[in-house]
Design an enzyme around this catalytic site. Structure first.
Site, short mmCIF file in Angstrom:
data_model
loop_
_atom_site.label_atom_id
_atom_site.label_comp_id
_atom_site.label_asym_id
_atom_site.label_seq_id
_atom_site.Cartn_x
_atom_site.Cartn_y
_atom_site.Cartn_z
N GLU A 127 -65.84 -5.21 -22.56
CA GLU A 127 -65.66 -6.55 -21.95
C GLU A 127 -66.83 -6.86 -21.01
O GLU A 127 -67.35 -7.99 -21.01
CB GLU A 127 -64.33 -6.60 -21.20
CG GLU A 127 -64.02 -8.00 -20.67
CD GLU A 127 -62.73 -8.04 -19.86
OE1 GLU A 127 -61.79 -7.28 -20.14
OE2 GLU A 127 -62.67 -8.86 -18.93
N CYS A 198 -56.85 -9.52 -14.31
CA CYS A 198 -55.74 -10.13 -15.06
C CYS A 198 -54.38 -9.75 -14.42
O CYS A 198 -54.17 -8.58 -14.09
CB CYS A 198 -55.79 -9.63 -16.50
SG CYS A 198 -54.45 -10.26 -17.50
S1 SF4 Z 1 -54.17 -10.05 -21.40
FE1 SF4 Z 1 -55.36 -9.63 -19.55
S2 SF4 Z 1 -55.84 -7.43 -19.60
FE2 SF4 Z 1 -55.18 -8.02 -21.67
S3 SF4 Z 1 -57.10 -8.46 -22.73
FE3 SF4 Z 1 -56.32 -10.40 -21.90
S4 SF4 Z 1 -57.31 -10.63 -19.95
FE4 SF4 Z 1 -57.59 -8.49 -20.54
#
Ligand code: SF4
Length: 286
Positions: A127, A198
């Site tokens: 990422e 997140c």
């Molecule tokens: S839900 Fe959140 S932790 Fe999972 S891939 Fe998407 S941004 Fe990343």
């Protein structure tokens, strides 16, 4: 031994969505008589990757040397140049980039016209790599990777900064890095925080703190190469509790069963079936 499960663990929405898209891609490729690939490891879990491999999905790192087919971009996203390389080579892209990650990549492109981009994330994490490899009008942009407090350094004269954090980055380290960057504002530097860790990661970690407080030890289930699983393991150790980071039942040790209360959690790439198998194995008398 009593086993207590974390109330938040396992797949995040982005990973679930990517796995569903990968499954559909396998079926679409089969119908079309085309090969199907994942760009890098689909997720940081060897059991799941092995299952997809058995169904015909091959892991590749670039378009060269393979027959054209469908290529699945995982939830972490991909750099713009590599995406173009696949399209130019005639592959069909199945873009399973998590929508939250996709929004961040889009916003990096927007901010890049006026700001230097600071990416707070793990070195070589897909990422972070995708964020560092956003192109503007086909050209590289000015970015800097910050992996730790020591990397922050000092602001350059006359430069405005837009800061993006890897969605699974360690929450407390992010808070410390953010404090330093906020202090830049007092020197008149423009610093924009464009996103946050997140909520899925934050909730998993908050639940783990509650869990670890009531347990003698915690088993953290997930790939050894999964950054978010390793972060969960470190959190329990930092709380002074016993912790074990395991990938499957073969790593169960007697000491786990000697806990009066044993907690269980799992990283964002860990399937529920694996957690169930491990809990079943823990409950079996030796
Ligand atoms: S839900 Fe959140 S932790 Fe999972 S891939 Fe998407 S941004 Fe990343």
């Amino acid at each position: 031994m009593k086993i207590v499960m974390s109330h938040t663990m396992g797949y995040c929405k982005g990973v679930s969505r990517a796995l569903d898209m990968a499954q559909n891609a396998i079926e679409d490729a089969r119908r079309a008589g085309l090969p199907v690939y994942s760009l890098g490891k689909l997720i940081h879990n060897k059991q799941v990757c092995n299952r997809f491999a058995q169904e015909g999905m091959t892991e590749i790192s670039g378009p060269e040397g393979h027959e054209k087919g469908l290529v699945v971009i995982r939830a972490h996203g991909v750099g713009d140049a590599l995406r173009s390389d696949f399209l130019d080579a005639g592959y069909h892209i199945v873009d399973a980039t998590c929508p939250v990650v996709k929004r961040n990549l889009l916003h990096i492109g927007r901010y890049a016209c006026t700001h230097t981009i600071l990416v707070v994330g793990h070195n070589k994490h897909p990422e972070s790599t995708a964020m560092l490899e956003v192109l503007l009008d086909g050209k590289p942009i000015t970015t800097k990777l910050v992996t730790a407090l020591d990397d922050v350094g000092e602001p350059e004269d006359g430069v405005a900064y837009a800061v993006f954090v890897q969605t699974t980055f360690d929450q407390s380290l992010w808070a410390q890095i953010k404090d330093v960057l906020i202090s830049w504002r007092r020197k008149g530097v423009e610093v924009v925080f464009a996103n946050e860790v997140c909520p899925s990661s934050v909730n998993r970690r908050t639940a783990l703190i509650e869990l670890a407080r009531q347990c003698d030890g915690v088993v953290v289930i997930g790939g050894k190469d999964s950054a978010n699983t390793r972060a969960l393991y470190s959190m329990v150790i930092e709380m002074g509790r016993k912790a074990w980071h395991i990938e499957d039942e073969s790593e169960i040790v007697d000491e786990m069963r000697q806990c009066a209360i044993l907690g269980i959690t799992a990283g964002a790439s860990t399937p529920h079936s694996l957690v169930e198998n491990i809990v079943d194995a823990l409950q079996q008398e030796k």
